[in-house]
Design an enzyme around this catalytic site. Structure first.
Site, mmCIF file in Angstrom:
data_model
loop_
_atom_site.group_PDB
_atom_site.id
_atom_site.type_symbol
_atom_site.label_atom_id
_atom_site.label_comp_id
_atom_site.label_asym_id
_atom_site.label_seq_id
_atom_site.Cartn_x
_atom_site.Cartn_y
_atom_site.Cartn_z
ATOM 1 C CB SER A 1 -7.169 6.387 0.514
ATOM 2 O OG SER A 1 -6.460 7.404 1.174
ATOM 3 C CG HIS B 1 -3.267 4.061 3.236
ATOM 4 N ND1 HIS B 1 -4.435 4.036 3.979
ATOM 5 C CD2 HIS B 1 -3.498 4.934 2.210
ATOM 6 C CE1 HIS B 1 -5.319 4.859 3.436
ATOM 7 N NE2 HIS B 1 -4.790 5.406 2.357
ATOM 8 C CG ASP C 1 -4.223 2.344 6.957
ATOM 9 O OD1 ASP C 1 -3.975 3.443 6.435
ATOM 10 O OD2 ASP C 1 -4.971 1.496 6.444
#
Length: 306
Positions: free
Chosen positions: A106, A271, A244
């Site tokens: 991320s 995610h 996600d």
């Protein structure tokens, strides 16, 4: 399983780290993990701490400055991309992680991309989890996802965003409906994710990112390295979830742009496939790292030495 903890000096402060698994001369190169946020501790990625037992490979975690067990300086001028890329380099240099594999998840994928694009020596491979290459493109997709939420939830979000009252508990509760779909679909959330989420440093998050995932007002709102992805000269594994927040459409564009990239899509995840499908996630990552090393050995030495 051996565990070593300590701190790395960085810009007059201390960055905390943890090494899981023994580092041995001639052993498997370690995996350095760069977690997401901004403003979160590494805890939510603790499922990767089983990789040393399963693969014999050390894994290095650290908490970014202002987060978790690292120092929390009261200095907003530190909350810049340059700070955190520099911190990554300092952790690697101090711990002598050479050669090393790098995993960024991320926001950590943004740090990893910035670091890799500077072409440091000694990297064997790059793993990008739920990766972001363009903040504007990411915001456009998260706004689209937000529109799929129930009308009542959207009304709460829109009302508080218009009023500037995003610190209201009602707004935070409405955000959880989005996170339950696109951040982690487990119910309840595992304790290590809760620790990262509830301990978030909002000052770091809001300075860099903004008020929410779909309302980027921080210094990174225009960040975009899409045009430079073709410069990456490493084997790259990209992982993401079917649901996600970094949508398959975004990930697909990144994978197409990176010369030596492969993509594993986790169908039951959002995610955090490392927590939502942890056993399979570790198998996929472990197999990729082992393959990279086998190719390097067959070539007569690691690519990292090139």
């Amino acid at each position: 399983m051996s565990v070593t903890e300590g701190t790395v000096p960085f810009r007059g402060h201390r960055t905390w780290y943890r090494v899981v698994g023994a580092r041995r001369s001639g052993g498997r190169p370690p995996l350095l993990v760069v977690n997401g946020g901004p403003g979160c501790s590494h805890d939510y990625l603790d499922d990767l701490a089983l990789l040393p037992e399963e693969t014999g490979r050390p894994v290095v975690f650290y908490d970014q400055l202002g987060c978790g067990r690292s120092d929390h300086p009261d200095d907003p001028s530190l909350w810049t991309l340059d700070t955190f890329v520099g911190e990554l380099a300092a952790v690697r240099e101090t711990l002598r992680l050479d050669p090393v594999h790098l995993l960024g998840h991320s926001w950590g994928s943004q740090l990893a991309l910035e670091y890799v694009l500077a072409r440091p020596q000694g990297l064997m491979s790059l793993v990008l989890g739920g990766p972001i290459a363009s903040a504007p493109a990411y915001q456009a997709e998260t706004r689209r996802l937000k529109e799929s939420l129930p009308a009542g939830v959207r009304e709460v979000l829109d009302r508080h965003e218009a009023a500037g009252t995003t610190d209201d508990p009602e707004y935070q509760e409405a955000c959880l409906a989005f996170y339950a779909r696109h951040l982690c679909r487990l119910d309840p959330w595992p304790p290590h994710l809760v620790r990262s989420f509830t301990g978030m440093n909002r000052d770091v998050y809001e300075t860099l990112w903004g008020g929410s995932e779909w309302n980027l007002t921080g210094s990174l709102k225009d960040w975009d390295v899409t045009a430079r992805l073709g410069e990456i000269d490493l084997p790259v594994l990209v992982t993401s979830g079917r649901h996600d927040v970094v949508t398959p459409a975004l990930v697909g564009e990144l994978v197409e742009a990176v010369p030596d990239a492969r993509w594993t899509l986790f169908e039951q995840s959002s995610h955090l496939p490392s927590a939502e499908e942890p056993e399979r996630y570790r198998r996929v990552v472990g197999a990729f790292l082992a393959e990279v090393e086998a190719v390097a050995e067959a070539d007569g030495g690691s690519r990292a030495a090139a």
